[in-house]
Design a protein around this motif. Structure first.
Motif, PDB file in Angstrom:
ATOM      1  N   LYS A 197       0.409   4.648  -0.738  1.00  0.00           N
ATOM      2  CA  LYS A 197      -0.040   6.058  -0.777  1.00  0.00           C
ATOM      3  C   LYS A 197       1.015   6.988  -0.172  1.00  0.00           C
ATOM      4  O   LYS A 197       1.583   6.701   0.887  1.00  0.00           O
ATOM      5  CB  LYS A 197      -1.374   6.226  -0.061  1.00  0.00           C
ATOM      6  CG  LYS A 197      -1.391   5.765   1.365  1.00  0.00           C
ATOM      7  CD  LYS A 197      -2.787   5.953   1.971  1.00  0.00           C
ATOM      8  CE  LYS A 197      -2.949   5.197   3.259  1.00  0.00           C
ATOM      9  NZ  LYS A 197      -3.120   3.749   3.131  1.00  0.00           N
TER      10      LYS A 197
ATOM     11  N   MET B 280      -4.468  -5.469   7.175  1.00  0.00           N
ATOM     12  CA  MET B 280      -3.449  -4.451   6.943  1.00  0.00           C
ATOM     13  C   MET B 280      -2.310  -4.687   7.933  1.00  0.00           C
ATOM     14  O   MET B 280      -2.211  -5.775   8.509  1.00  0.00           O
ATOM     15  CB  MET B 280      -4.081  -3.072   7.108  1.00  0.00           C
ATOM     16  CG  MET B 280      -5.408  -2.970   6.350  1.00  0.00           C
ATOM     17  SD  MET B 280      -6.024  -1.305   6.137  1.00  0.00           S
ATOM     18  CE  MET B 280      -6.473  -0.875   7.792  1.00  0.00           C
ATOM     19  N   SER B 281      -1.462  -3.683   8.127  1.00  0.00           N
ATOM     20  CA  SER B 281      -0.254  -3.901   8.946  1.00  0.00           C
ATOM     21  C   SER B 281      -0.535  -4.553  10.296  1.00  0.00           C
ATOM     22  O   SER B 281       0.163  -5.467  10.711  1.00  0.00           O
ATOM     23  CB  SER B 281       0.477  -2.576   9.177  1.00  0.00           C
ATOM     24  OG  SER B 281       1.084  -2.151   7.989  1.00  0.00           O
TER      25      SER B 281
ATOM     26  N   MET C 117     -11.943  -3.272   4.451  1.00  0.00           N
ATOM     27  CA  MET C 117     -11.030  -2.600   5.371  1.00  0.00           C
ATOM     28  C   MET C 117     -11.176  -3.232   6.752  1.00  0.00           C
ATOM     29  O   MET C 117     -10.206  -3.420   7.456  1.00  0.00           O
ATOM     30  CB  MET C 117     -11.366  -1.110   5.487  1.00  0.00           C
ATOM     31  CG  MET C 117     -11.117  -0.299   4.240  1.00  0.00           C
ATOM     32  SD  MET C 117      -9.361  -0.052   3.933  1.00  0.00           S
ATOM     33  CE  MET C 117      -8.980   1.237   5.117  1.00  0.00           C
TER      34      MET C 117
ATOM     35  N   ASN D 154      -3.968   4.647  -3.734  1.00  0.00           N
ATOM     36  CA  ASN D 154      -5.260   5.187  -3.318  1.00  0.00           C
ATOM     37  C   ASN D 154      -5.746   6.309  -4.215  1.00  0.00           C
ATOM     38  O   ASN D 154      -6.919   6.645  -4.183  1.00  0.00           O
ATOM     39  CB  ASN D 154      -5.163   5.730  -1.890  1.00  0.00           C
ATOM     40  CG  ASN D 154      -4.977   4.629  -0.877  1.00  0.00           C
ATOM     41  OD1 ASN D 154      -3.970   3.936  -0.900  1.00  0.00           O
ATOM     42  ND2 ASN D 154      -5.954   4.442  -0.012  1.00  0.00           N
TER      43      ASN D 154
ATOM     44  N   ALA E  99       0.863  -1.191   0.000  1.00  0.00           N
ATOM     45  CA  ALA E  99       0.000   0.000   0.000  1.00  0.00           C
ATOM     46  C   ALA E  99       0.894   1.235   0.000  1.00  0.00           C
ATOM     47  O   ALA E  99       1.550   1.525   0.994  1.00  0.00           O
ATOM     48  CB  ALA E  99      -0.923  -0.024   1.212  1.00  0.00           C
TER      49      ALA E  99
ATOM     50  N   ARG F 199      -3.045  -6.130   2.412  1.00  0.00           N
ATOM     51  CA  ARG F 199      -2.566  -4.833   1.926  1.00  0.00           C
ATOM     52  C   ARG F 199      -1.785  -4.163   3.053  1.00  0.00           C
ATOM     53  O   ARG F 199      -2.338  -3.876   4.101  1.00  0.00           O
ATOM     54  CB  ARG F 199      -3.749  -3.952   1.514  1.00  0.00           C
ATOM     55  CG  ARG F 199      -4.723  -4.624   0.542  1.00  0.00           C
ATOM     56  CD  ARG F 199      -5.924  -3.730   0.277  1.00  0.00           C
ATOM     57  NE  ARG F 199      -6.507  -3.225   1.497  1.00  0.00           N
ATOM     58  CZ  ARG F 199      -7.457  -3.854   2.193  1.00  0.00           C
ATOM     59  NH1 ARG F 199      -7.960  -5.001   1.775  1.00  0.00           N
ATOM     60  NH2 ARG F 199      -7.916  -3.322   3.315  1.00  0.00           N
ATOM     61  N   ILE F 200      -0.513  -3.965   2.832  1.00  0.00           N
ATOM     62  CA  ILE F 200       0.348  -3.500   3.918  1.00  0.00           C
ATOM     63  C   ILE F 200       1.132  -2.249   3.518  1.00  0.00           C
ATOM     64  O   ILE F 200       1.764  -2.213   2.462  1.00  0.00           O
ATOM     65  CB  ILE F 200       1.305  -4.644   4.348  1.00  0.00           C
ATOM     66  CG1 ILE F 200       0.464  -5.820   4.870  1.00  0.00           C
ATOM     67  CG2 ILE F 200       2.302  -4.159   5.404  1.00  0.00           C
ATOM     68  CD1 ILE F 200       1.268  -6.998   5.367  1.00  0.00           C
ATOM     69  N   GLY F 201       1.035  -1.226   4.368  1.00  0.00           N
ATOM     70  CA  GLY F 201       1.762   0.017   4.130  1.00  0.00           C
ATOM     71  C   GLY F 201       2.755   0.299   5.250  1.00  0.00           C
ATOM     72  O   GLY F 201       3.967   0.153   5.089  1.00  0.00           O
ATOM     73  N   THR F 202       2.205   0.678   6.407  1.00  0.00           N
ATOM     74  CA  THR F 202       3.032   1.093   7.548  1.00  0.00           C
ATOM     75  C   THR F 202       4.184   0.124   7.838  1.00  0.00           C
ATOM     76  O   THR F 202       5.335   0.539   7.995  1.00  0.00           O
ATOM     77  CB  THR F 202       2.140   1.213   8.807  1.00  0.00           C
ATOM     78  OG1 THR F 202       1.012   2.032   8.466  1.00  0.00           O
ATOM     79  CG2 THR F 202       2.897   1.851   9.955  1.00  0.00           C
TER      80      THR F 202
ATOM     81  N   MET G 153     -13.123  -7.247  -1.130  1.00  0.00           N
ATOM     82  CA  MET G 153     -12.122  -6.512  -0.357  1.00  0.00           C
ATOM     83  C   MET G 153     -12.833  -5.859   0.819  1.00  0.00           C
ATOM     84  O   MET G 153     -13.968  -5.427   0.689  1.00  0.00           O
ATOM     85  CB  MET G 153     -11.507  -5.435  -1.264  1.00  0.00           C
ATOM     86  CG  MET G 153     -10.428  -4.586  -0.643  1.00  0.00           C
ATOM     87  SD  MET G 153     -11.034  -3.138   0.240  1.00  0.00           S
ATOM     88  CE  MET G 153      -9.795  -1.950  -0.191  1.00  0.00           C
TER      89      MET G 153
ATOM     90  N   ILE H 290      -6.737   0.828  -4.646  1.00  0.00           N
ATOM     91  CA  ILE H 290      -7.280   0.411  -3.354  1.00  0.00           C
ATOM     92  C   ILE H 290      -7.994   1.545  -2.624  1.00  0.00           C
ATOM     93  O   ILE H 290      -8.531   1.352  -1.541  1.00  0.00           O
ATOM     94  CB  ILE H 290      -6.192  -0.215  -2.437  1.00  0.00           C
ATOM     95  CG1 ILE H 290      -5.094   0.797  -2.116  1.00  0.00           C
ATOM     96  CG2 ILE H 290      -5.608  -1.478  -3.055  1.00  0.00           C
ATOM     97  CD1 ILE H 290      -4.095   0.289  -1.056  1.00  0.00           C
TER      98      ILE H 290
HETATM   99  C1  PLP Z   1      -3.175   2.564   3.578  1.00  0.00           C
HETATM  100  C2  PLP Z   1      -4.018   1.413   3.281  1.00  0.00           C
HETATM  101  C3  PLP Z   1      -3.657   0.130   3.679  1.00  0.00           C
HETATM  102  C4  PLP Z   1      -2.413  -0.176   4.481  1.00  0.00           C
HETATM  103  O1  PLP Z   1      -2.597   0.203   5.816  1.00  0.00           O
HETATM  104  P1  PLP Z   1      -1.392   0.038   6.871  1.00  0.00           P
HETATM  105  O2  PLP Z   1      -2.087   0.035   8.185  1.00  0.00           O
HETATM  106  O3  PLP Z   1      -0.516   1.233   6.675  1.00  0.00           O
HETATM  107  O4  PLP Z   1      -0.719  -1.222   6.568  1.00  0.00           O
HETATM  108  C5  PLP Z   1      -4.478  -0.927   3.303  1.00  0.00           C
HETATM  109  N1  PLP Z   1      -5.594  -0.728   2.606  1.00  0.00           N
HETATM  110  C6  PLP Z   1      -5.984   0.486   2.213  1.00  0.00           C
HETATM  111  C7  PLP Z   1      -7.228   0.641   1.433  1.00  0.00           C
HETATM  112  C8  PLP Z   1      -5.214   1.606   2.542  1.00  0.00           C
HETATM  113  O5  PLP Z   1      -5.609   2.817   2.157  1.00  0.00           O
END
Ligand code: PLP
Length: 223
Positions: free
Chosen positions: A30, A197-198, A156, A51, A28, A213-216, A154, A72
């Protein structure tokens, strides 16, 4: 390569080693710079999520063939055309109006768009996604659109501090995934279940997610 990018590549390798082989990691990204996106590709990540259409464009233009690109974030109808041109999958379809806008543009360029349907499994007013009670009806309507291919769901999920609290919502989403799969609708192949997510991906995988889906956890150095 500088230390920060090396750290990102390392984090990505670590996560890829942690998750079972059948689970796809969508990075992820963004707000991330193209160098940071390249650092996760270098680690072997093959799916990248964005995003915002505008922010994604230069990155997809530059790195296109090296990954599968997911939208996403919430997609506005006036960006549908651009999204069809850029992305391989749109993971956030939550209304027939949006799907029809995608379908129309796909018809004009001769493409079939792969989508996931986003479900608001926690019924939260602040979140996008179709309400659970409206999900089956929406998927049935989508199955009639000639240029839309529904490939899964999908969500959240509600964000609590403790990911265990998200478990029942992930469970419910998986139930919906199987229920729709059994409906046997045309243009609907329930292949992907994107949850977690994270902070919640482990629980999501236990509940059947095959996309996380992983960002942080990828991009932010641990403190
Ligand atoms: C930012 C985001 C993520 C990742 O979230 P983290 O907690 O940073 O891993 C996953 N899905 C979507 C839709 C996001 O916008």
């Amino acid at each position: 390569m500088d230390a920060q990018l090396e750290q990102i590549t390392k984090s990505a390798r670590g996560i890829l080693e942690t998750i079972p082989p059948h689970v796809i990691l969508v990075a992820a990204t963004k707000g991330r710079h193209i160098d940071e996106v390249e650092a996760v590709l270098k680690a072997g990540v093959t799916h990248v999520g964005h995003n915002y259409v505008q922010e994604a464009q230069p990155i997809i233009d530059a790195l296109g063939p090296r990954a599968t690109w997911h939208m996403i974030g919430h997609l506005q109808r006036n960006k549908a055309k651009k999204a069809v041109d850029l992305f391989d999958l749109i993971d956030t379809v939550d209304s027939l109006r949006l799907a029809k806008a995608l379908d129309r543009h796909c018809a004009s360029v001769g493409k079939a768009m792969q989508v996931l349907v986003e479900i608001n499994c926690g019924r939260e007013a602040s979140k996008t996604g179709v309400m659970p009670e409206d999900l089956d009806g929406l998927v049935e309507s989508l199955s009639k659109l000639k240029h839309i291919r529904v490939l899964g769901l999908m969500t959240m999920g509600p964000s609590f501090g403790d990911p265990e609290y998200a478990r029942p919502y992930f469970y419910e989403t998986r139930e919906a995934f199987f229920r729709i799969s059994n409906m046997g609708l045309p243009n609907v192949t329930m292949r992907y279940l994107s949850m977690g997510m994270s902070n919640s991906f482990q629980v999501a995988i236990e509940e059947g997610a095959n996309i996380v889906r992983i960002g942080t956890k990828l991009f932010e150095p641990r403190v």
